[in-house]
Scaffold this active site. Structure first.
Site, mmCIF file in Angstrom:
data_model
loop_
_atom_site.group_PDB
_atom_site.id
_atom_site.type_symbol
_atom_site.label_atom_id
_atom_site.label_comp_id
_atom_site.label_asym_id
_atom_site.label_seq_id
_atom_site.Cartn_x
_atom_site.Cartn_y
_atom_site.Cartn_z
ATOM 1 N N GLU A 1 0.693 -1.225 0.037
ATOM 2 C CA GLU A 1 0.103 0.142 -0.140
ATOM 3 C C GLU A 1 0.872 1.136 -0.054
ATOM 4 O O GLU A 1 0.510 2.162 -0.658
ATOM 5 C CB GLU A 1 -0.948 -0.082 1.149
ATOM 6 C CG GLU A 1 -2.169 -0.927 1.264
ATOM 7 C CD GLU A 1 -3.311 -0.485 0.179
ATOM 8 O OE1 GLU A 1 -3.150 0.578 -0.211
ATOM 9 O OE2 GLU A 1 -3.898 -1.459 0.061
ATOM 10 N N ASN B 1 -8.759 9.176 -5.650
ATOM 11 C CA ASN B 1 -9.318 8.014 -6.097
ATOM 12 C C ASN B 1 -10.524 8.485 -7.209
ATOM 13 O O ASN B 1 -10.771 9.565 -7.207
ATOM 14 C CB ASN B 1 -9.884 7.086 -5.069
ATOM 15 C CG ASN B 1 -8.951 6.600 -4.065
ATOM 16 O OD1 ASN B 1 -7.826 6.012 -4.629
ATOM 17 N ND2 ASN B 1 -9.259 6.902 -3.097
ATOM 18 N N ASP C 1 -13.670 8.368 -7.006
ATOM 19 C CA ASP C 1 -14.394 9.061 -6.272
ATOM 20 C C ASP C 1 -14.418 10.379 -5.659
ATOM 21 O O ASP C 1 -15.064 10.974 -4.867
ATOM 22 C CB ASP C 1 -15.359 8.165 -5.407
ATOM 23 C CG ASP C 1 -14.448 7.807 -4.037
ATOM 24 O OD1 ASP C 1 -13.159 8.161 -4.058
ATOM 25 O OD2 ASP C 1 -14.670 7.171 -3.197
ATOM 26 N N SER D 1 -11.855 10.609 -3.254
ATOM 27 C CA SER D 1 -11.504 10.525 -2.093
ATOM 28 C C SER D 1 -9.846 10.187 -2.045
ATOM 29 O O SER D 1 -9.174 9.901 -3.110
ATOM 30 C CB SER D 1 -12.241 9.326 -1.399
ATOM 31 O OG SER D 1 -11.680 8.009 -1.987
ATOM 32 N N ASP E 1 -5.921 8.374 0.027
ATOM 33 C CA ASP E 1 -5.855 7.331 0.914
ATOM 34 C C ASP E 1 -4.397 7.876 1.842
ATOM 35 O O ASP E 1 -3.725 8.588 1.205
ATOM 36 C CB ASP E 1 -5.522 6.144 0.456
ATOM 37 C CG ASP E 1 -6.622 5.769 -0.426
ATOM 38 O OD1 ASP E 1 -7.782 5.446 0.020
ATOM 39 O OD2 ASP E 1 -6.385 5.085 -1.496
ATOM 40 N N ASN F 1 -8.711 5.506 4.195
ATOM 41 C CA ASN F 1 -9.614 6.492 2.932
ATOM 42 C C ASN F 1 -10.243 7.431 3.741
ATOM 43 O O ASN F 1 -10.973 7.132 4.855
ATOM 44 C CB ASN F 1 -10.418 5.526 2.146
ATOM 45 C CG ASN F 1 -11.112 6.179 0.991
ATOM 46 O OD1 ASN F 1 -12.044 6.679 1.181
ATOM 47 N ND2 ASN F 1 -10.386 6.532 0.029
#
Ligand SMILES: *[C@@H]1O[C@H](CO)[C@@H](O)[C@H](O)[C@H]1NC(C)=O
Ligand SMILES: *[C@@H]1O[C@H](CO)[C@@H](O)[C@H](O)[C@H]1NC(C)=O
Length: 141
Positions: free
Chosen positions: A50, A62, A64, A66, A68, A75
């Site tokens: 990650e 991302n 949408d 959002s 991370d 998120n």
């Protein structure tokens, strides 16, 4: 690393002085924060895939919109607040998830795991599930 440098350039509010842990430093931190030994190699694999063990990474948006945050790439849609007030399901600010003290991020990651298991992380699903896991035998207790 080039990717990381570019990312830091783009993400205005990220702090790029954070650090990249070695594998054993990560194991040590995870143990200190109460991660169970029998799942340790899955967590190490998850974090490596990650965030490459960087405490300070903030993702690009991302699909949408959002982002991370941090070691566990948590998120902001569900788990951390982008305001200065702690909130959402982990009751933290996203900034608290990109510091070298991983205590808040660890608590939040465990909460996510309790709810969804490792399947919550694409990094784990794509790079760890059913695959050889990192060797941590040289990381002394
Ligand atoms: C969230 O955390 C703050 C401290 O950071 C605390 O004062 C507050 O009570 C917490 N809220 C919930 C719902 O746990
Ligand atoms: C890390 O943060 C936690 C809670 O936010 C705090 O209790 C702990 O003392 C901190 N650890 C260090 C080494 O500063």
């Amino acid at each position: 690393m080039k990717f990381v440098a570019v990312l830091c350039g783009i993400v205005v509010f990220s702090q790029c002085e954070g650090k990249q842990l070695s594998r054993c430093e990560l194991v040590h931190q995870l143990r200190k924060n109460g991660f169970p030994e029998n799942k340790m190699r899955d967590w190490v694999c998850l974090v490596e895939s990650e965030s490459s063990r960087r405490t300070d990474i903030i993702s690009k948006p991302n699909s949408d919109g959002s982002r991370d945050y941090g070691l566990f790439q948590i998120n902001d849609r569900y788990w951390c607040s982008t305001t200065n007030k702690p909130g959402k399901d982990c009751n933290v600010t996203c900034k608290q998830l990109v510091t070298d003290n991983i205590s808040k991020a660890a608590t939040c990651a465990k909460k996510i795991y309790q709810r969804h298991g490792f399947d919550a992380w694409y990094g784990w699903k794509n790079k760890c599930r059913g695959k050889p896991l990192p060797d941590i035998s040289s990381c002394k207790k």
